[in-house]
Design a protein around this motif. Structure first.
Motif, mmCIF file in Angstrom:
data_model
loop_
_atom_site.group_PDB
_atom_site.id
_atom_site.type_symbol
_atom_site.label_atom_id
_atom_site.label_comp_id
_atom_site.label_asym_id
_atom_site.label_seq_id
_atom_site.Cartn_x
_atom_site.Cartn_y
_atom_site.Cartn_z
ATOM 1 N N ALA A 73 -1.408 -14.277 -1.692
ATOM 2 C CA ALA A 73 -2.654 -14.204 -2.451
ATOM 3 C C ALA A 73 -3.748 -13.547 -1.617
ATOM 4 O O ALA A 73 -4.546 -12.756 -2.124
ATOM 5 C CB ALA A 73 -3.082 -15.600 -2.884
ATOM 6 N N PHE A 74 -3.783 -13.853 -0.332
ATOM 7 C CA PHE A 74 -4.778 -13.261 0.560
ATOM 8 C C PHE A 74 -4.618 -11.757 0.634
ATOM 9 O O PHE A 74 -5.586 -11.006 0.484
ATOM 10 C CB PHE A 74 -4.641 -13.887 1.954
ATOM 11 N N TRP A 75 -3.399 -11.290 0.832
ATOM 12 C CA TRP A 75 -3.167 -9.845 0.939
ATOM 13 C C TRP A 75 -3.408 -9.136 -0.387
ATOM 14 O O TRP A 75 -3.868 -8.008 -0.424
ATOM 15 C CB TRP A 75 -1.761 -9.555 1.463
ATOM 16 N N LYS A 76 -3.112 -9.811 -1.497
ATOM 17 C CA LYS A 76 -3.399 -9.221 -2.803
ATOM 18 C C LYS A 76 -4.902 -9.053 -2.987
ATOM 19 O O LYS A 76 -5.371 -8.036 -3.501
ATOM 20 C CB LYS A 76 -2.819 -10.121 -3.905
ATOM 21 N N TYR A 77 -5.666 -10.034 -2.545
ATOM 22 C CA TYR A 77 -7.122 -9.946 -2.620
ATOM 23 C C TYR A 77 -7.661 -8.810 -1.763
ATOM 24 O O TYR A 77 -8.516 -8.038 -2.191
ATOM 25 C CB TYR A 77 -7.717 -11.290 -2.175
#
Length: 42
Positions: free
Chosen positions: A5-9
């Motif tokens: 989720a962090f990398w997608k953000y």
């Protein structure tokens, strides 16, 4: 899951940032006749 989720953000933020920069560059370049757009204001 948290890392994904962090990398997608981060990817989404960079993607939109690049689009905004490109749009601003094209807008300032096309509407004022090129490199001397700063001087047209004065």
């Amino acid at each position: 899951m948290k890392h994904q989720a962090f990398w997608k953000y981060i990817a989404k933020t960079l993607f939109y940032f690049i689009i905004i920069v490109v749009l601003l560059y094209l807008y300032s370049y096309s509407h004022t006749g090129g490199a001397h757009f700063i001087y047209n204001e004065f």
